[in-house]
Structure formats: C-alpha cells, structure tokens
Design a protein around this motif. Structure first.
Motif, PDB file in Angstrom:
ATOM      1  N   UNK A 106     -13.185  47.674  25.435  1.00 56.51           N
ATOM      2  CA  UNK A 106     -14.577  47.732  25.868  1.00 56.51           C
ATOM      3  C   UNK A 106     -15.173  46.343  25.695  1.00 56.51           C
ATOM      4  N   UNK A 107     -15.749  45.831  26.786  1.00 51.56           N
ATOM      5  CA  UNK A 107     -16.364  44.510  26.779  1.00 51.56           C
ATOM      6  C   UNK A 107     -17.877  44.695  26.796  1.00 51.56           C
ATOM      7  N   UNK A 108     -18.545  44.153  25.787  1.00 49.83           N
ATOM      8  CA  UNK A 108     -20.004  44.213  25.688  1.00 49.83           C
ATOM      9  C   UNK A 108     -20.565  42.923  26.259  1.00 49.83           C
ATOM     10  N   UNK A 109     -21.479  43.030  27.209  1.00 44.66           N
ATOM     11  CA  UNK A 109     -22.153  41.831  27.696  1.00 44.66           C
ATOM     12  C   UNK A 109     -23.503  42.151  28.302  1.00 44.66           C
ATOM     13  N   UNK A 110     -24.198  41.083  28.668  1.00 42.10           N
ATOM     14  CA  UNK A 110     -25.558  41.221  29.188  1.00 42.10           C
ATOM     15  C   UNK A 110     -25.535  41.589  30.668  1.00 42.10           C
ATOM     16  N   UNK A 111     -26.715  41.665  31.239  1.00 39.71           N
ATOM     17  CA  UNK A 111     -26.869  42.048  32.645  1.00 39.71           C
ATOM     18  C   UNK A 111     -26.989  40.830  33.551  1.00 39.71           C
ATOM     19  N   UNK A 112     -26.279  39.772  33.242  1.00 42.41           N
ATOM     20  CA  UNK A 112     -26.313  38.574  34.073  1.00 42.41           C
ATOM     21  C   UNK A 112     -25.981  38.911  35.514  1.00 42.41           C
ATOM     22  N   UNK A 113     -26.553  38.159  36.433  1.00 41.65           N
ATOM     23  CA  UNK A 113     -26.394  38.482  37.850  1.00 41.65           C
ATOM     24  C   UNK A 113     -24.933  38.518  38.283  1.00 41.65           C
ATOM     25  N   UNK A 114     -24.097  37.655  37.735  1.00 37.19           N
ATOM     26  CA  UNK A 114     -22.697  37.687  38.147  1.00 37.19           C
ATOM     27  C   UNK A 114     -21.955  38.873  37.557  1.00 37.19           C
ATOM     28  N   UNK A 115     -22.437  39.437  36.444  1.00 39.97           N
ATOM     29  CA  UNK A 115     -21.799  40.610  35.830  1.00 39.97           C
ATOM     30  C   UNK A 115     -22.088  41.886  36.615  1.00 39.97           C
ATOM     31  N   UNK A 116     -23.229  41.914  37.297  1.00 39.35           N
ATOM     32  CA  UNK A 116     -23.628  43.133  38.010  1.00 39.35           C
ATOM     33  C   UNK A 116     -23.711  42.913  39.521  1.00 39.35           C
ATOM     34  N   UNK A 117     -23.090  41.850  39.994  1.00 39.66           N
ATOM     35  CA  UNK A 117     -23.093  41.574  41.431  1.00 39.66           C
ATOM     36  C   UNK A 117     -22.332  42.671  42.173  1.00 39.66           C
ATOM     37  N   UNK A 118     -22.552  42.745  43.456  1.00 41.01           N
ATOM     38  CA  UNK A 118     -21.885  43.750  44.290  1.00 41.01           C
ATOM     39  C   UNK A 118     -20.361  43.619  44.176  1.00 41.01           C
ATOM     40  N   UNK A 119     -19.869  42.380  44.216  1.00 36.64           N
ATOM     41  CA  UNK A 119     -18.420  42.157  44.125  1.00 36.64           C
ATOM     42  C   UNK A 119     -17.869  42.579  42.765  1.00 36.64           C
ATOM     43  N   UNK A 120     -18.618  42.305  41.698  1.00 38.75           N
ATOM     44  CA  UNK A 120     -18.167  42.710  40.363  1.00 38.75           C
ATOM     45  C   UNK A 120     -18.159  44.233  40.235  1.00 38.75           C
ATOM     46  N   UNK A 121     -19.194  44.878  40.731  1.00 36.20           N
ATOM     47  CA  UNK A 121     -19.270  46.346  40.667  1.00 36.20           C
ATOM     48  C   UNK A 121     -18.088  46.993  41.396  1.00 36.20           C
ATOM     49  N   UNK A 122     -17.640  46.356  42.465  1.00 34.69           N
ATOM     50  CA  UNK A 122     -16.507  46.890  43.217  1.00 34.69           C
ATOM     51  C   UNK A 122     -15.213  46.851  42.405  1.00 34.69           C
ATOM     52  N   UNK A 123     -15.174  46.058  41.356  1.00 37.52           N
ATOM     53  CA  UNK A 123     -13.979  45.927  40.512  1.00 37.52           C
ATOM     54  C   UNK A 123     -13.987  46.878  39.312  1.00 37.52           C
ATOM     55  N   UNK A 124     -15.139  47.464  38.990  1.00 38.96           N
ATOM     56  CA  UNK A 124     -15.254  48.269  37.768  1.00 38.96           C
ATOM     57  C   UNK A 124     -14.218  49.390  37.703  1.00 38.96           C
ATOM     58  N   UNK A 125     -14.048  50.149  38.780  1.00 42.30           N
ATOM     59  CA  UNK A 125     -13.099  51.257  38.778  1.00 42.30           C
ATOM     60  C   UNK A 125     -11.666  50.753  38.562  1.00 42.30           C
TER      61      UNK A 125
END
Length: 169
Positions: A106-125
């Motif tokens: 489990x990686x804990x981090x902030x809501x920085x724009x690159x962490x929650x970008x559309x491309x990043x969200x596509x990688x979560x699964x």
C-alpha cells in the motif's frame, strides 16, 4: 479508503500483513542558501559558488519506515508519464512481494495532479492486480505523510549549505 483506515493500515503493517510505504516528491537545487551560523567577529560566512544556480532536481521518494528508502530522480519536475513509470516499477516489486510473502503493498501519498491524472487512474486496476494499492491522504494533510519527516532530515541536516557542481553529484 477513509482516514481512519490509515490507522488500520499502520497496524496491519506493524503486524506484518501489508507492506506500507509513503510516496512523495521533493525538489532540491544545485545550490543551497547559506544557513544561519556563527563566524568570527568581523568576518562573514562564505561559500564557494557554482557557475549556475539552475538545475532543480526532483526526487520521487518511496519510504518504508525502518526498512527502505527508494527513489527516482529527474531534472525539473515529475510529469505523469515518469510517475507512471516509477509506479510500474513499484508494482513489479509489489507483485514479487505478494508472491513471496502473501502481503499486498500500500502506497500512501497526496492528491497531486499527476497522482490522480486520467492516465494514472487508468493504471490503478493493473497495479491492484499486481498487489499494489494506493491510499490517498485528505487534501492539505501533507503532515500525515511520514516521508515528510525524511525530506526535512535530508534538507536540513544532510545537504544544507552544500553546492553541487553537476546535477548528478
């Protein structure tokens, strides 16, 4: 996950059920301002200067308390593409940990724009399938990210007052 879940995650890490790590980006310049200090009466503290003050170095750090500190470096700032490359690398390591120990990461981090970008969200699964989960802190709660303690230590005690001739010194 809710903030109360962070305490649960911490306890699960202490008990050895999960690998809990903290991720954040920090930056350093090739030159550091002269910090407050003492000098002889009538003299001023001096430091040799480098030719150029440019060349910010950004560090994307991943800290697992009492276990490891891993990082990636870039000149300038991290962009979504590079963040995803680092997270893909972490996901491979998480998959190995899951296979070898049965523990998720489990990686804990902030809501920085690159962490929650559309491309990043596509990688979560994809990351979750490898045993890597992301936990986002509430906005404006950077003090809850324990890696902040490490950045403070690095900047105030390890590299304070140093000049670096090259960007990779």
């Amino acid at each position: 996950m809710k903030l109360a879940d962070l305490d649960t995650l911490k306890q699960a890490a202490v008990e050895g059920y999960v690998e809990l790590k903290y991720l954040d980006e920090s930056g350093c310049c090739r030159w550091s301002p002269v910090s407050y200090s003492y000098s002889r009466i009538g003299s001023q503290k001096q430091m040799a200067q480098i030719g150029s003050r440019g060349g910010r170095i950004s560090i994307l750090g991943l800290w697992q308390p009492q276990v490891s500190f891993e990082y990636a470096l870039v000149q300038g700032g991290f962009k979504t593409k590079r963040y995803i490359e680092v997270m893909d690398w972490i996901a491979v390591k998480a998959k190995n940990t899951l296979v070898e120990t049965g523990r998720i990461s489990v990686i804990v981090h902030d809501n920085g724009s690159l962490h929650i970008s559309k491309k990043a969200k596509q990688k979560w699964l994809e990351w979750q399938e490898k045993g890597l989960f992301v936990f986002f802190l509430p906005p404006y709660c950077s003090e809850m990210n324990r890696i902040e303690e490490e950045w403070h230590q690095l900047k105030t005690h390890e590299i304070a007052g140093q000049m670096f001739i090259t960007s990779y010194q």
